[in-house]
Design an enzyme around this catalytic site. Structure first.
Site, PDB file in Angstrom:
ATOM      1  N   GLY A   1      60.129  37.010 -16.107  1.00  0.00           N
ATOM      2  CA  GLY A   1      61.536  37.420 -16.084  1.00  0.00           C
ATOM      3  C   GLY A   1      61.681  38.793 -15.438  1.00  0.00           C
TER       4      GLY A   1
ATOM      5  N   TYR B   1      49.811  22.493 -18.947  1.00  0.00           N
ATOM      6  CA  TYR B   1      51.222  22.832 -19.107  1.00  0.00           C
ATOM      7  C   TYR B   1      52.007  21.668 -19.728  1.00  0.00           C
ATOM      8  CZ  TYR B   1      56.077  23.721 -17.853  1.00  0.00           C
ATOM      9  OH  TYR B   1      57.439  23.876 -17.907  1.00  0.00           O
TER      10      TYR B   1
ATOM     11  N   ARG C   1      61.116  14.432  -6.782  1.00  0.00           N
ATOM     12  CA  ARG C   1      61.528  15.170  -7.971  1.00  0.00           C
ATOM     13  C   ARG C   1      63.032  14.967  -8.185  1.00  0.00           C
ATOM     14  NH1 ARG C   1      56.836  15.339  -8.321  1.00  0.00           N
ATOM     15  NH2 ARG C   1      55.436  17.060  -8.849  1.00  0.00           N
TER      16      ARG C   1
ATOM     17  N   ARG D   1      47.967  18.920  -5.057  1.00  0.00           N
ATOM     18  CA  ARG D   1      47.685  19.881  -6.114  1.00  0.00           C
ATOM     19  C   ARG D   1      47.203  19.166  -7.382  1.00  0.00           C
ATOM     20  NH1 ARG D   1      52.778  23.659  -7.346  1.00  0.00           N
ATOM     21  NH2 ARG D   1      53.043  22.107  -8.965  1.00  0.00           N
TER      22      ARG D   1
HETATM   23  C1  UD1 Z   1      58.420  22.035 -12.311  1.00  0.00           C
HETATM   24  C2  UD1 Z   1      58.554  23.351 -13.045  1.00  0.00           C
HETATM   25  C3  UD1 Z   1      58.114  23.176 -14.469  1.00  0.00           C
HETATM   26  C4  UD1 Z   1      58.969  22.095 -15.086  1.00  0.00           C
HETATM   27  C5  UD1 Z   1      58.782  20.825 -14.312  1.00  0.00           C
HETATM   28  C6  UD1 Z   1      59.691  19.756 -14.842  1.00  0.00           C
HETATM   29  C7  UD1 Z   1      58.400  25.387 -11.718  1.00  0.00           C
HETATM   30  C8  UD1 Z   1      57.522  26.437 -11.139  1.00  0.00           C
HETATM   31  N1  UD1 Z   1      57.774  24.386 -12.376  1.00  0.00           N
HETATM   32  O1  UD1 Z   1      57.051  21.639 -12.187  1.00  0.00           O
HETATM   33  O2  UD1 Z   1      58.275  24.364 -15.201  1.00  0.00           O
HETATM   34  O3  UD1 Z   1      58.636  21.925 -16.432  1.00  0.00           O
HETATM   35  O4  UD1 Z   1      59.141  21.042 -12.947  1.00  0.00           O
HETATM   36  O5  UD1 Z   1      59.656  18.632 -14.038  1.00  0.00           O
HETATM   37  O6  UD1 Z   1      59.610  25.449 -11.614  1.00  0.00           O
HETATM   38  N2  UD1 Z   1      54.828  22.096  -3.829  1.00  0.00           N
HETATM   39  C9  UD1 Z   1      54.611  22.157  -2.475  1.00  0.00           C
HETATM   40  N3  UD1 Z   1      54.526  23.364  -1.877  1.00  0.00           N
HETATM   41  C10 UD1 Z   1      54.676  24.541  -2.567  1.00  0.00           C
HETATM   42  C11 UD1 Z   1      54.898  24.482  -3.965  1.00  0.00           C
HETATM   43  C12 UD1 Z   1      54.973  23.235  -4.550  1.00  0.00           C
HETATM   44  O7  UD1 Z   1      54.458  21.121  -1.811  1.00  0.00           O
HETATM   45  O8  UD1 Z   1      54.600  25.611  -1.955  1.00  0.00           O
HETATM   46  C13 UD1 Z   1      54.944  20.786  -4.464  1.00  0.00           C
HETATM   47  C14 UD1 Z   1      54.070  20.593  -5.683  1.00  0.00           C
HETATM   48  O9  UD1 Z   1      52.758  20.219  -5.327  1.00  0.00           O
HETATM   49  C15 UD1 Z   1      54.850  19.501  -6.411  1.00  0.00           C
HETATM   50  C16 UD1 Z   1      56.308  19.807  -6.063  1.00  0.00           C
HETATM   51  O10 UD1 Z   1      56.275  20.634  -4.925  1.00  0.00           O
HETATM   52  O11 UD1 Z   1      54.502  18.229  -5.901  1.00  0.00           O
HETATM   53  C17 UD1 Z   1      57.025  20.549  -7.166  1.00  0.00           C
HETATM   54  O12 UD1 Z   1      56.217  21.651  -7.570  1.00  0.00           O
HETATM   55  P1  UD1 Z   1      56.786  22.833  -8.482  1.00  0.00           P
HETATM   56  O13 UD1 Z   1      58.021  23.365  -7.908  1.00  0.00           O
HETATM   57  O14 UD1 Z   1      55.658  23.753  -8.767  1.00  0.00           O
HETATM   58  O15 UD1 Z   1      57.269  22.049  -9.791  1.00  0.00           O
HETATM   59  P2  UD1 Z   1      56.555  21.011 -10.799  1.00  0.00           P
HETATM   60  O16 UD1 Z   1      55.088  21.142 -10.778  1.00  0.00           O
HETATM   61  O17 UD1 Z   1      57.180  19.695 -10.540  1.00  0.00           O
END
Ligand code: UD1
Length: 312
Positions: free
Chosen positions: A38, A144, A212, A271
């Site tokens: 935060g 997580y 998502r 990932r």
């Molecule tokens: C996210 C939340 C998590 C929440 C969950 C609920 C964040 C950081 N995480 O997890 O707290 O509980 O949703 O569904 O907000 N990716 C890329 N490039 C990047 C970063 C990410 O391709 O630079 C991909 C990741 O591999 C993943 C997707 O984007 O497939 C979403 O990743 P991320 O935003 O980290 O969220 P979640 O892991 O889904």
């Protein structure tokens, strides 16, 4: 005067909730935040109307004094990253599990009327069927996800054993203004926004066809407040998503369209702990909590992009 306590209230989602609570003008708002993820600046223009306690939910004694006598406790404090829970599992465990236990215990002992817990759709893991509905067995794929699921179980047990009325909302990929793009663990859309404005390619983990249910922060905040007032929800778990499903490739394409640019993304390895597809069944949240998401993906992305543009 009622007291609302928001743990994680200086975070991206927490600070939006604080603003929404202040706008209702029916209670005092106090924030518990250790400022790990935060930021004080997230509360800048409302700082004079909020009490910010810079304390850590791992410290029971510190938080118990703040939570005592609260009407509603909104428990959003967490280390909210899937990859961070794999590369650095200990703090993630301590905050998300021990810290959550402390918040629930302080709420029960402090006689809070209601607690709303930010659970995660990560609890579902990979399912054969979409959308994901609350009756599906959970299948966490990362520390997580397991931590967030345990928090739900604890909300159920605190409701049945300790008389705390606690409700869990499984957040689905929340995005919007103030999501911090500065960490290696930042949410993907905050990173996309920054790349777009800087005309740089984002890095996509995997083929970009993972999906998502991206949910605009104001829709989640509205649902959190509705859940805090809906009767008969003690110990229950609800999806807090929009009901849509978008691949990363599609989102990047929409964003490029807004700006009239063509910037092919870079693709890297998938990932660890990543869920392939995520989409909320919103039926129960609509019926029992009055969930009514108001922002289409285009609306939400446009508002978010304009916020980042102005913030730069
Ligand atoms: C996210 C939340 C998590 C929440 C969950 C609920 C964040 C950081 N995480 O997890 O707290 O509980 O949703 O569904 O907000 N990716 C890329 N490039 C990047 C970063 C990410 O391709 O630079 C991909 C990741 O591999 C993943 C997707 O984007 O497939 C979403 O990743 P991320 O935003 O980290 O969220 P979640 O892991 O889904």
């Amino acid at each position: 005067m009622k007291k609302y306590v928001v743990t994680g209230g200086a975070g991206f989602i927490g600070s939006a909730l604080v603003r929404a609570l202040l706008a209702r003008k029916d209670g005092a708002v106090e924030v518990i935040d250790n400022l790990l993820t935060g930021k004080k600046s997230n509360l800048a223009e409302v700082a004079s109307r909020v009490v910010l306690h810079e304390i850590d939910i791992r410290d029971y004694t510190a938080i118990a004094g703040v939570i005592a006598g609260a009407d509603t406790v909104f428990h959003l404090a967490a280390i909210p990253s899937v990859p961070r829970s794999i590369t650095d599992p200990v703090p993630s465990h301590e905050v998300n599990i021990d810290g959550t236990f402390n918040v629930l215990r302080a709420s029960a002992e402090g006689k809070a009327r209601k607690l709303v817990y930010a659970a995660s759709s990560a609890a579902y893991g990979d399912t054969d069927v979409l959308p994901k509905v609350e009756t599906m067995p959970p299948n966490p794929k990362s520390p997580y996800a397991a931590q967030k699921l345990l928090g739900e179980y604890y909300c159920g047990v605190f409701s049945s054993c300790f008389g705390l009325d606690a409700t869990s909302l499984r957040f689905f990929n929340v995005y919007g203004p103030r999501q911090d793009p500065d960490s290696p663990y930042s949410g993907v859309l905050s990173l996309f926004m920054r790349c777009l404005l800087e005309r740089r390619p984002p890095t996509i983990h995997g083929d970009g066809e993972q999906t998502r249910d991206f949910t605009y922060v104001e829709d989640v905040v509205s649902l959190v407040i509705q859940a805090s007032r809906a009767p008969g929800t003690a110990g229950k778990v609800y999806n807090a998503g929009n009901g849509g499903r978008y691949s990363l490739n599609r989102i990047w394409s929409i964003l490029q369209g807004f700006e009239g640019v063509n910037i092919p993304p870079l693709y890297g390895p998938s990932r660890a702990g990543d869920v392939r597809d995520s989409q909320a069944d919103t039926t129960t949240a609509v019926r029992e909590l009055g969930h009514a998401p108001a922002f289409t993906i285009e609306d939400g992305l446009r508002r978010t992009l304009e916020w980042y543009r102005a913030a730069n």
